[in-house]
Write a protein that holds these residues in place. Sequence first.
Motif, PDB file in Angstrom:
ATOM      1  N   HIS A  77      44.167  13.307 -17.971  1.00 44.21           N
ATOM      2  CA  HIS A  77      45.638  12.863 -17.809  1.00 44.21           C
ATOM      3  C   HIS A  77      46.367  13.780 -16.715  1.00 44.21           C
ATOM      4  O   HIS A  77      47.432  13.347 -16.928  1.00 44.21           O
ATOM      5  N   GLY A  78      45.825  14.463 -15.846  1.00 45.68           N
ATOM      6  CA  GLY A  78      46.623  15.250 -15.087  1.00 45.68           C
ATOM      7  C   GLY A  78      47.056  14.421 -13.604  1.00 45.68           C
ATOM      8  O   GLY A  78      47.979  14.720 -12.860  1.00 45.68           O
ATOM      9  N   GLY A  79      46.493  13.189 -13.591  1.00 45.76           N
ATOM     10  CA  GLY A  79      46.777  12.225 -12.581  1.00 45.76           C
ATOM     11  C   GLY A  79      45.586  12.625 -11.213  1.00 45.76           C
ATOM     12  O   GLY A  79      44.921  13.480 -11.376  1.00 45.76           O
ATOM     13  N   ALA A  80      45.557  11.583 -10.338  1.00 47.74           N
ATOM     14  CA  ALA A  80      44.625  11.476  -9.393  1.00 47.74           C
ATOM     15  C   ALA A  80      44.533  12.806  -8.515  1.00 47.74           C
ATOM     16  O   ALA A  80      43.479  13.448  -7.971  1.00 47.74           O
ATOM     17  N   GLU A  81      45.825  13.228  -8.068  1.00 45.32           N
ATOM     18  CA  GLU A  81      45.833  14.366  -7.070  1.00 45.32           C
ATOM     19  C   GLU A  81      45.398  15.676  -7.967  1.00 45.32           C
ATOM     20  O   GLU A  81      45.269  16.738  -7.286  1.00 45.32           O
ATOM     21  N   ASN A  82      45.478  15.550  -9.228  1.00 44.95           N
ATOM     22  CA  ASN A  82      45.306  16.959 -10.039  1.00 44.95           C
ATOM     23  C   ASN A  82      44.091  17.097 -10.159  1.00 44.95           C
ATOM     24  O   ASN A  82      43.520  17.906 -10.631  1.00 44.95           O
ATOM     25  N   ARG A  83      43.190  16.106 -10.160  1.00 45.59           N
ATOM     26  CA  ARG A  83      41.560  16.056 -10.643  1.00 45.59           C
ATOM     27  C   ARG A  83      40.832  16.791  -9.427  1.00 45.59           C
ATOM     28  O   ARG A  83      40.641  16.109  -8.188  1.00 45.59           O
ATOM     29  N   LEU A  84      40.665  18.012  -9.764  1.00 49.09           N
ATOM     30  CA  LEU A  84      39.850  18.736  -8.581  1.00 49.09           C
ATOM     31  C   LEU A  84      38.574  19.191  -9.349  1.00 49.09           C
ATOM     32  O   LEU A  84      37.522  18.524  -9.459  1.00 49.09           O
ATOM     33  N   ARG A  85      38.667  20.515  -9.649  1.00 49.07           N
ATOM     34  CA  ARG A  85      37.261  21.007 -10.432  1.00 49.07           C
ATOM     35  C   ARG A  85      37.362  21.402 -11.795  1.00 49.07           C
ATOM     36  O   ARG A  85      36.793  22.686 -12.096  1.00 49.07           O
ATOM     37  N   GLN A  86      38.233  20.466 -12.657  1.00 53.15           N
ATOM     38  CA  GLN A  86      38.232  20.829 -14.030  1.00 53.15           C
ATOM     39  C   GLN A  86      36.824  20.869 -14.630  1.00 53.15           C
ATOM     40  O   GLN A  86      36.675  21.643 -15.649  1.00 53.15           O
ATOM     41  N   VAL A  87      35.803  20.160 -14.396  1.00 53.02           N
ATOM     42  CA  VAL A  87      34.296  20.235 -14.840  1.00 53.02           C
ATOM     43  C   VAL A  87      33.770  21.653 -14.739  1.00 53.02           C
ATOM     44  O   VAL A  87      33.309  22.101 -15.739  1.00 53.02           O
ATOM     45  N   GLU A  88      33.784  22.071 -13.520  1.00 53.87           N
ATOM     46  CA  GLU A  88      33.543  23.452 -12.981  1.00 53.87           C
ATOM     47  C   GLU A  88      34.333  24.698 -14.116  1.00 53.87           C
ATOM     48  O   GLU A  88      33.833  25.488 -14.467  1.00 53.87           O
ATOM     49  N   CYS A  89      35.715  24.479 -14.215  1.00 47.31           N
ATOM     50  CA  CYS A  89      36.471  25.310 -14.944  1.00 47.31           C
ATOM     51  C   CYS A  89      35.895  25.112 -16.250  1.00 47.31           C
ATOM     52  O   CYS A  89      35.858  26.168 -16.934  1.00 47.31           O
ATOM     53  N   ALA A  90      35.550  23.973 -17.032  1.00 47.11           N
ATOM     54  CA  ALA A  90      35.212  23.844 -18.323  1.00 47.11           C
ATOM     55  C   ALA A  90      33.889  24.543 -18.374  1.00 47.11           C
ATOM     56  O   ALA A  90      33.493  25.212 -19.494  1.00 47.11           O
ATOM     57  N   ARG A  91      32.825  24.449 -17.461  1.00 52.30           N
ATOM     58  CA  ARG A  91      31.635  25.077 -17.375  1.00 52.30           C
ATOM     59  C   ARG A  91      31.903  26.822 -17.324  1.00 52.30           C
ATOM     60  O   ARG A  91      31.047  27.371 -18.433  1.00 52.30           O
ATOM     61  N   LEU A  92      32.667  27.246 -16.800  1.00 51.83           N
ATOM     62  CA  LEU A  92      32.911  28.571 -16.812  1.00 51.83           C
ATOM     63  C   LEU A  92      33.521  29.015 -18.189  1.00 51.83           C
ATOM     64  O   LEU A  92      33.273  30.032 -18.678  1.00 51.83           O
ATOM     65  N   LEU A  93      34.535  28.280 -18.653  1.00 52.43           N
ATOM     66  CA  LEU A  93      34.960  28.765 -19.742  1.00 52.43           C
ATOM     67  C   LEU A  93      34.033  28.548 -21.140  1.00 52.43           C
ATOM     68  O   LEU A  93      33.962  29.620 -21.918  1.00 52.43           O
ATOM     69  N   ILE A  94      33.001  27.850 -21.139  1.00 52.79           N
ATOM     70  CA  ILE A  94      32.180  27.441 -22.187  1.00 52.79           C
ATOM     71  C   ILE A  94      31.058  28.752 -22.107  1.00 52.79           C
ATOM     72  O   ILE A  94      30.579  29.328 -22.960  1.00 52.79           O
ATOM     73  N   ALA A  95      30.813  29.146 -20.714  1.00 48.55           N
ATOM     74  CA  ALA A  95      29.871  30.236 -20.431  1.00 48.55           C
ATOM     75  C   ALA A  95      30.588  31.461 -20.977  1.00 48.55           C
ATOM     76  O   ALA A  95      29.902  32.519 -21.359  1.00 48.55           O
TER      77      ALA A  95
END
Length: 210
Positions: A161-179
């Motif tokens: 929901h951050g918009g197209a310009e805001n979609r960057l590396r949230q998946v990798e951020c989530a991966r780091l947070l879960i780890a």
Amino acid sequence: MKELIINKDYEGIKRALSQNPSLANEGILFDEKNTTKAHPLHRICDGVFAHAYTDQEAVEMARIFLAHGANVNGNAQAEKQDTPLIAAASLHAEEVGILYIENGADIHHAGCHGGTALHWAAWVGRDKLVERLLREKADVHQRCIDFKGTPLLWAVHGFKHGGAENRLRQVECARLLIAAGADKTVTNIDGTTLLGFLDEQDTAMIDLLR
């Protein structure tokens, strides 16, 4: 001072701060219409967000301010008000944020919406800053004030929901947070789960969260 920053006038900034050291911590207006003042270390991040200069150019200016006595945490750490680090995290000034951490910035402060720098870095998808904050022991379980969301919830929300310009590396951020131990079963204040923010086409994020 604002004009010197916008023009990336490193020498001009040095001269001004040498002549008047108090400018290192004097609030700067956003513009003529929005007269809200913010600390110079915050305003430097605004220019990155506006694409007035690069993140690395902002780092060079921030270094000058810090060398002349700028307070890395700004002038007042009030709840739900952003520090320069939270400004950097939320305005895509990733390298500036790392510089502020290296200079002793408070990584636990709750700024806008009660989100920490980790919340905001996750929301905008800046995984390098997320990684550095985790190395500094930022709390992966801390909930923001307004939405009761964890940094992982913010990463998923920013992805969707951050918009197209805001979609960057949230998946990798989530991966780091879960780890780092983030709970995948959390919900926000409305009871929305992580998967509840997503649609079936969001396969990379869904696969990570299951």
